[in-house]
Design a protein around this motif. Sequence first.
Motif, PDB file in Angstrom:
ATOM      1  N   GLU A 113       0.827  -1.205   0.000  1.00  0.00           N
ATOM      2  CA  GLU A 113       0.000   0.000   0.000  1.00  0.00           C
ATOM      3  C   GLU A 113       0.863   1.257   0.000  1.00  0.00           C
ATOM      4  O   GLU A 113       0.434   2.308  -0.428  1.00  0.00           O
ATOM      5  N   ASP A 164      -0.429  -4.356   3.414  1.00  0.00           N
ATOM      6  CA  ASP A 164      -0.466  -3.012   3.988  1.00  0.00           C
ATOM      7  C   ASP A 164       0.458  -3.095   5.194  1.00  0.00           C
ATOM      8  O   ASP A 164       0.116  -3.731   6.201  1.00  0.00           O
ATOM      9  N   ASP A 210      -1.250  -0.631   8.771  1.00  0.00           N
ATOM     10  CA  ASP A 210      -2.547   0.018   8.579  1.00  0.00           C
ATOM     11  C   ASP A 210      -2.940   0.794   9.836  1.00  0.00           C
ATOM     12  O   ASP A 210      -2.701   0.342  10.952  1.00  0.00           O
TER      13      ASP A 210
HETATM   14 MG    MG Z   1      -4.230   0.932   5.172  1.00  0.00          MG
END
Ligand code: MG
Length: 336
Positions: free
Chosen positions: A94, A115, A118
């Motif tokens: 990400e 990710d 996050d």
């Molecule tokens: Mg995220």
Amino acid sequence: MSKRLGVTVSRQIMDSQKLHPEATGELSGLLNELIVAGKIISAEVNMAGLADILGQSGKVNIQGETVQKLDDFANATIKRRMEQCGYICVMASEEEEEIIPVLDGYEGKYTLAFDPLDGSSNIDVNVSIGTIFSVHRKLSDGVKGTEADLLQKGSLQVAAGYIIYGSSTMLVYTTGEGVHGFTLDPSVGEFFLSHPDIRIPAHSKYYSVNEAYTNYWFDSTRKYVDYLKEIDSETGRPYSLRYIGSLVADFHRNLITGGIFLYPRDRKNTTKPEGKLRLLYEAAPMALLVKEAGGVAITDDGRDILEIVPESLHQRVPLIIGSREDVETAKKFYLS
Ligand code: MG
Ligand code: AHM
């Protein structure tokens, strides 16, 4: 019996590999490498407050290394571990615009989307954050993985999960045979099975949504959330609101206690109404987990998250996810 005498995550991974006589051990190897990355990130997250102080006073940590922002650190840790693990052919993060190749000679048969951290805007205030991951099988011919190998629908994931850095660090993952949760004992550096075969309650009394966006919402979201707040003891309303603002933490809470999480389309983005969360790194892995735990994940126009074929790496998607009956009720509001 103490959970420390119970099943470790590597044992569980090995046992589930044995259920597949055709398995080569590569997926197990991949998961074990990711877990090591998760432990390294967990150690760093736990030190975040101290690292910040050191960072401000010269940006050099106690080992004489430059202090990195935690999300950069998490991204680099996963990349560096996984690019030479030999089990994957390409990655997407990400945090990065483009696909991430693996080192020449180390190409494997899986892809990894992640990710790294996050909810990282919550680091400074000690709120739970997490690493989310999603694994697919490579489709293309040839040794190198391609972007197309990453753009596969969620239902084709061979593994998905997250590591939540909370009051304790937990790994929650699925390889398609239920959802299992492990808690890290940092004193021995091992994840022990603490939540076998997690099932999300079919019906809940909690909802999670950023209610500050009410004035950006479309009518369907407004009507559904109003419904949840009505008083009706027969259907257990009003529901209670729980919103942490960190998907991993909100999802984890709802997975264990039951609940519905919504990040629908709204009018914040005036040119293109869409959700905020990313299909590849957030919605699809959580959707597989919730499905394996007995829940449901849909978009705000009723599509199954797991059946959406991604068109681009950073595609966003409206997300409604959680307890089965709650998502079914929400769906009626969105489709009426
Ligand atoms: Mg995220
Ligand atoms: P991030 O990937 O930049 O951390 O953003 C994703 C986070 C999710 O963890 C969370 O559910 C959401 O953003 C919260 O957004 P908002 O502040 O708009 O409610």
